[in-house]
Design an enzyme around this catalytic site. Structure first.
Site, PDB file in Angstrom:
ATOM      1  N   ARG A 256       0.750  -1.039  -0.002  1.00 53.73           N
ATOM      2  CA  ARG A 256      -0.064  -0.193  -0.008  1.00 53.73           C
ATOM      3  C   ARG A 256       0.885   1.249  -0.073  1.00 53.73           C
ATOM      4  O   ARG A 256       0.524   2.424  -0.592  1.00 53.73           O
ATOM      5  CB  ARG A 256      -0.983  -0.103   1.152  1.00 53.73           C
TER       6      ARG A 256
ATOM      7  N   HIS B 128       0.514   4.344  -2.546  1.00 50.65           N
ATOM      8  CA  HIS B 128       0.421   5.668  -2.282  1.00 50.65           C
ATOM      9  C   HIS B 128       1.569   6.475  -2.704  1.00 50.65           C
ATOM     10  O   HIS B 128       1.342   7.782  -2.852  1.00 50.65           O
ATOM     11  CB  HIS B 128      -0.019   5.769  -0.667  1.00 50.65           C
TER      12      HIS B 128
ATOM     13  N   TRP C  74     -12.257 -10.516   8.182  1.00 47.93           N
ATOM     14  CA  TRP C  74     -11.755 -10.969   9.325  1.00 47.93           C
ATOM     15  C   TRP C  74     -11.457 -12.238   8.933  1.00 47.93           C
ATOM     16  O   TRP C  74     -11.385 -12.655   8.052  1.00 47.93           O
ATOM     17  CB  TRP C  74     -13.473 -11.350  10.199  1.00 47.93           C
TER      18      TRP C  74
HETATM   19  C1  HEM Z   1     -10.138   3.114  -5.922  1.00 46.29           C
HETATM   20  C2  HEM Z   1      -8.971   2.804  -5.590  1.00 46.29           C
HETATM   21  C3  HEM Z   1      -8.450   2.549  -4.130  1.00 46.29           C
HETATM   22  C4  HEM Z   1      -9.126   3.053  -2.924  1.00 46.29           C
HETATM   23  C5  HEM Z   1     -10.270   4.022  -2.910  1.00 46.29           C
HETATM   24  C6  HEM Z   1      -8.299   2.206  -1.868  1.00 46.29           C
HETATM   25  C7  HEM Z   1      -8.667   2.383  -0.532  1.00 46.29           C
HETATM   26  C8  HEM Z   1      -8.087   1.544   0.420  1.00 46.29           C
HETATM   27  C9  HEM Z   1      -8.530   1.780   1.822  1.00 46.29           C
HETATM   28  C10 HEM Z   1      -9.548   2.746   2.479  1.00 46.29           C
HETATM   29  C11 HEM Z   1      -7.747   0.815   2.592  1.00 46.29           C
HETATM   30  C12 HEM Z   1      -7.980   0.403   4.007  1.00 46.29           C
HETATM   31  C13 HEM Z   1      -6.673   1.134   4.858  1.00 46.29           C
HETATM   32  C14 HEM Z   1      -6.754   0.723   6.083  1.00 46.29           C
HETATM   33  O1  HEM Z   1      -8.104   0.811   6.554  1.00 46.29           O
HETATM   34  O2  HEM Z   1      -5.763   0.404   6.687  1.00 46.29           O
HETATM   35  C15 HEM Z   1      -7.047   0.027   1.566  1.00 46.29           C
HETATM   36  C16 HEM Z   1      -6.068  -0.912   1.757  1.00 46.29           C
HETATM   37  C17 HEM Z   1      -5.340  -1.470   1.043  1.00 46.29           C
HETATM   38  N1  HEM Z   1      -4.947  -0.991  -0.331  1.00 46.29           N
HETATM   39 FE1  HEM Z   1      -6.092   0.049  -1.251  1.00 46.29          FE
HETATM   40  N2  HEM Z   1      -7.583   1.429  -2.462  1.00 46.29           N
HETATM   41  C18 HEM Z   1      -7.385   1.761  -3.665  1.00 46.29           C
HETATM   42  C19 HEM Z   1      -6.628   1.107  -4.735  1.00 46.29           C
HETATM   43  C20 HEM Z   1      -5.506   0.590  -4.299  1.00 46.29           C
HETATM   44  C21 HEM Z   1      -4.367  -0.046  -5.260  1.00 46.29           C
HETATM   45  C22 HEM Z   1      -4.057   0.363  -6.465  1.00 46.29           C
HETATM   46  C23 HEM Z   1      -3.306  -1.000  -4.579  1.00 46.29           C
HETATM   47  C24 HEM Z   1      -1.961  -1.291  -4.992  1.00 46.29           C
HETATM   48  C25 HEM Z   1      -1.711  -1.641  -6.350  1.00 46.29           C
HETATM   49  C26 HEM Z   1      -4.014  -1.152  -3.132  1.00 46.29           C
HETATM   50  C27 HEM Z   1      -3.123  -1.662  -2.309  1.00 46.29           C
HETATM   51  C28 HEM Z   1      -3.954  -1.680  -0.926  1.00 46.29           C
HETATM   52  C29 HEM Z   1      -3.516  -2.784   0.009  1.00 46.29           C
HETATM   53  C30 HEM Z   1      -2.307  -3.852  -0.296  1.00 46.29           C
HETATM   54  C31 HEM Z   1      -4.290  -2.455   1.154  1.00 46.29           C
HETATM   55  C32 HEM Z   1      -4.111  -3.350   2.458  1.00 46.29           C
HETATM   56  C33 HEM Z   1      -3.237  -2.445   3.601  1.00 46.29           C
HETATM   57  C34 HEM Z   1      -3.204  -3.336   4.880  1.00 46.29           C
HETATM   58  O3  HEM Z   1      -3.499  -4.361   4.907  1.00 46.29           O
HETATM   59  O4  HEM Z   1      -2.619  -2.618   5.944  1.00 46.29           O
HETATM   60  N3  HEM Z   1      -5.264  -0.161  -3.194  1.00 46.29           N
HETATM   61  N4  HEM Z   1      -7.035   0.537   0.252  1.00 46.29           N
END
Ligand code: HEM
Ligand SMILES: O=C1CCNc2c1cnc1ccccc21
Length: 290
Positions: free
Chosen positions: A45, A49, A188
């Site tokens: 992530r 970002h 979960w």
């Molecule tokens: C519409 C596009 C996207 C939105 C709105 C979005 C939003 C989010 C949100 C809100 C979370 C939860 C964060 C938390 O509560 O810790 C999350 C987690 C995550 N996102 Fe996205 N995301 C998007 C696209 C992507 C992309 C393009 C990638 C990577 C190529 C990505 C990789 C991840 C990963 C790996 C997590 C898990 C992080 C963790 O377990 O701590 N996301 N995302």
């Protein structure tokens, strides 16, 4: 402004493989993080970002300048929770102080992905740290409380196709949401630290119920404990996106290939890599003697 890659002076692919190995070993050592999901997902992530502030209209933001290291970007509400990944990478930076932050943040994601059995992502070094003045303003990262039109429009800033967008969001096979970070919670149960096409399989096969979270957000929950955010769910509501969701749910190899290409494009967006810049395909720890 044009961002031209300059490989760190005198460094070879082997030097970057040493950084990869240090990150990979630390992921194994610090396995207790986030109820034993580990640091893999949050490192992926962070890499997204760090690159996700890119704007092709003026070539601002993006992974090149490593500006995530500055407080304005670290403290962007959209980056809540990524401080854990930043802290994880600090000792790596101390061990290899020659590496640029842009290279470190993107290499962290590639390492994590490959060590979680994801596809091999060819990676190129040479991002150069930019000054604090180059830090983009907050608010460039996407908001999950939206539908397909928002998602399609958001990714126009990167020059991504519908297919690339669906593939990239497949990274949500990894990790979870955390109420304190984003106002969503779940899934979960099963630790999600192995890369696969399960996000698409879940999206198509689970029964979903739309509910409000304690933070006032909407999320879709399934009886078997999975969840989807509105922007996740949008991928099955839009006919064009749905075509790719089905393709990836049916064929993991095709998903891996498309994800690898889209993720590489994301991490390198807006950067000109001169002739002679090495393209490195890192060996996983398993593939090396140790
Ligand atoms: C519409 C596009 C996207 C939105 C709105 C979005 C939003 C989010 C949100 C809100 C979370 C939860 C964060 C938390 O509560 O810790 C999350 C987690 C995550 N996102 Fe996205 N995301 C998007 C696209 C992507 C992309 C393009 C990638 C990577 C190529 C990505 C990789 C991840 C990963 C790996 C997590 C898990 C992080 C963790 O377990 O701590 N996301 N995302
Ligand atoms: O269906 C899954 C698998 C486990 N992780 C996620 C799913 C769906 N949406 C997500 C959204 C953000 C982070 C992780 C997930």
């Amino acid at each position: 402004a044009l961002r031209v890659a300059e490989v760190e002076k005198g460094k070879t692919p082997e030097d970057f493989q040493q950084v990869y190995n240090a990150i990979a070993k630390k992921i194994i050592d610090d396995d207790e993080y986030d109820n034993y999901i580990g640091y893999g997902p949050v490192l992926v992530r962070l890499s997204w970002h760090s690159a996700g502030t890119f704007d092709k209209n003026d070539n601002s933001g993006g992974s090149y300048g490593g500006t995530y290291r500055f407080p304005k970007e670290t403290n962007d509400p959209s980056n809540k929770g990524l401080q854990n990944a930043k802290a994880f990478l600090e000792p790596i930076y101390e061990q290899f102080p020659w590496i640029s932050h842009g290279d470190l943040y993107t290499l962290g994601g590639v390492t994590a992905l490959q060590e979680m059995q994801g596809p091999k992502v060819p990676w190129r070094p040479g991002r150069v740290d930019l000054p604090e003045s180059a830090t983009p303003e907050n608010g460039r990262l996407p908001d999950a409380e939206n539908g397909a039109d928002y998602v399609r429009n958001f990714f126009k800033r990167f020059g991504f196709t519908d297919q690339e967008v669906v593939a990239l969001i497949g990274a949500h096979a990894l990790g979870k949401t955390h109420m304190a970070n984003s106002g969503y919670e779940g899934p979960w149960g099963a630790a999600t630290n192995t890369f696969s096409n399960e996000f698409f399989v879940n999206l198509l096969n689970e029964q979903w119920k739309k509910e409000k979270t304690e933070a006032g957000n909407s999320q879709y929950n399934s009886p078997s404990g999975f969840m989807m955010m509105p922007t996740d769910f949008a991928l099955k509501e839009d006919n064009t996106y749905l075509k790719y969701v089905k393709k990836y749910a049916e064929n993991q190899d095709v998903f891996f290939e498309d994800f690898k290409n889209a993720y590489k494009k994301l991490l390198e967006n807006g950067i000109e890599f001169p002739e002679g810049t090495p393209t490195i395909v890192f060996k996983t720890l398993d593939e090396q003697e140790q």
